[in-house]
Scaffold this active site. Structure first.
Site, PDB file in Angstrom:
ATOM      1  N   LYS A   1       0.178   4.246  -0.120  1.00 15.96           N
ATOM      2  CA  LYS A   1      -0.614   5.238   0.433  1.00 15.96           C
ATOM      3  C   LYS A   1      -0.502   6.574  -0.305  1.00 15.96           C
ATOM      4  O   LYS A   1      -0.576   6.438  -1.597  1.00 15.96           O
ATOM      5  CB  LYS A   1      -0.071   5.712   1.897  1.00 15.96           C
TER       6      LYS A   1
ATOM      7  N   HIS B   1      -9.563   0.415   5.079  1.00 15.71           N
ATOM      8  CA  HIS B   1      -8.341   0.487   5.805  1.00 15.71           C
ATOM      9  C   HIS B   1      -8.617   1.631   6.889  1.00 15.71           C
ATOM     10  O   HIS B   1      -9.091   2.728   6.767  1.00 15.71           O
ATOM     11  CB  HIS B   1      -7.220   1.077   4.689  1.00 15.71           C
TER      12      HIS B   1
ATOM     13  N   GLY C   1       2.147   1.734  10.710  1.00 18.50           N
ATOM     14  CA  GLY C   1       2.875   3.171  10.828  1.00 18.50           C
ATOM     15  C   GLY C   1       3.669   3.190  11.975  1.00 18.50           C
ATOM     16  O   GLY C   1       4.311   4.345  12.244  1.00 18.50           O
TER      17      GLY C   1
ATOM     18  N   SER D   1       3.562  -2.593  10.357  1.00 13.62           N
ATOM     19  CA  SER D   1       4.742  -2.472  10.489  1.00 13.62           C
ATOM     20  C   SER D   1       5.671  -3.940  10.210  1.00 13.62           C
ATOM     21  O   SER D   1       6.525  -4.365  10.701  1.00 13.62           O
ATOM     22  CB  SER D   1       5.286  -2.158  11.877  1.00 13.62           C
TER      23      SER D   1
ATOM     24  N   GLU E   1      -5.438  -5.635  10.317  1.00 11.89           N
ATOM     25  CA  GLU E   1      -4.410  -4.741  10.717  1.00 11.89           C
ATOM     26  C   GLU E   1      -4.721  -4.047  11.982  1.00 11.89           C
ATOM     27  O   GLU E   1      -5.426  -3.182  12.175  1.00 11.89           O
ATOM     28  CB  GLU E   1      -4.589  -3.473   9.601  1.00 11.89           C
TER      29      GLU E   1
ATOM     30  N   ASN F   1       0.975  -1.212  -0.016  1.00  9.33           N
ATOM     31  CA  ASN F   1      -0.033  -0.022   0.105  1.00  9.33           C
ATOM     32  C   ASN F   1       0.950   1.181  -0.103  1.00  9.33           C
ATOM     33  O   ASN F   1       1.516   1.514   1.076  1.00  9.33           O
ATOM     34  CB  ASN F   1      -0.986  -0.003   1.092  1.00  9.33           C
TER      35      ASN F   1
ATOM     36  N   GLU G   1      -6.956   3.968   7.848  1.00  9.44           N
ATOM     37  CA  GLU G   1      -6.739   5.464   7.691  1.00  9.44           C
ATOM     38  C   GLU G   1      -7.867   6.131   7.054  1.00  9.44           C
ATOM     39  O   GLU G   1      -8.155   7.370   7.076  1.00  9.44           O
ATOM     40  CB  GLU G   1      -5.834   5.776   6.802  1.00  9.44           C
TER      41      GLU G   1
END
Ligand code: PEP
Length: 250
Positions: free
Chosen positions: A11, A94, A172, A212, A166, A9, A96
């Site tokens: 991003k 996701h 991250g 990560s 996730e 990904n 985010e």
């Protein structure tokens, strides 16, 4: 035996030039189909990256889509547009987007239905916040995200799904779930999926771990019985580190 699936990904990173170079580097390092590999660049580079990857063993995915095929939805992209740009996959849910911009479960459910019925394969992301893990609510959160996000899916749609587990606290942050935490969550997801769609669908389901993942921790995670791959953010932005994870999956 489930084939491992590694997706990158990107991003909101890369320029046109770095996206092209990254796609070329990834394609060069994926010689065969021993592992399923996909990259998800930002929307503006989808067609460019799809051109670079045409004929290679690396597929392209979008990072998001709308549930409508067209309409007055400024700034959005439809499943059909992703297909036209050369995508095979799309990420839905996701963190985010779930937590960053509060996309609700019902909205995600509509996206999953629209994307799969248009012909895209969906990587549906689920995962708990740190406070939810600390309050021992991880299983409740996963159960709810799966039952709400995947409600009413047809058998055809179910066959086009990958789940990415996730944990939000690991995305991250450099913090990785311990192998036993990842295995426990993945096994629970498979159990929920079996209750929703039957044992055969659950046994065939690919469940990626995300949070990560790096070349030096990938092998330990990817050998867990219910971890069928990885969704990779930061480490997908360099061909060498992404390929290190792909090779750890072989
Ligand atoms: C992600 O973007 O889905 C992700 C897991 O990011 P990172 O690998 O950087 O934690």
């Amino acid at each position: 035996m489930r084939k491992k699936f590694i997706a990158g990904n990107w991003k909101m990173y890369t320029t046109a030039a770095t996206a092209k170079a990254l796609a070329e580097g990834v394609a060069k390092g994926v010689a065969d189909n021993a592992v399923t590999v996909a990259v998800c660049p930002p929307f503006p580079w989808l067609a460019l990256v799809a051109d670079v990857l045409r004929g290679s063993a690396v597929a392209v995915g979008g990072q998001n889509c709308h549930y409508a095929n067209e309409g007055a939805y400024t700034g959005d992209v439809s499943p059909q547009m992703l297909l036209d740009a050369g995508c095979k996959y799309v990420l839905v849910g996701h963190s985010e987007r779930r937590h960053g911009i509060n996309e609700p479960d019902l909205f995600l459910n509509r996206k999953v239905k629209a994307a799969t019925s248009a012909g895209l394969n969906v990587i549906f992301c689920v995962g708990e916040l740190l406070a939810e893990r600390e309050a021992k609510q991880t299983e409740d959160v996963l159960d709810y995200q799966l039952s709400a996000g995947l409600a009413g899916l047809s058998k055809d749609a179910v066959a086009k799904l990958t789940i990415a587990y996730e944990p939000v606290w690991a995305i991250g942050t450099g913090k990785v779930a311990k192998p036993e935490e990842a295995q426990e969550a993945h096994a629970f997801i498979r159990k929920c999926f079996a209750a929703q769609f039957g044992e055969a669908a659950a046994n065939a389901l690919l469940i990626q771990y995300g949070g990560s993942v790096k070349p030096d921790n990938a092998r330990e995670l990817l050998k867990l019985p219910d971890v069928d791959g990885a969704l990779v953010g930061g480490a997908a932005l360099k061909a060498e580190s992404f390929l290190g994870i792909v090779h750890a999956a072989v």
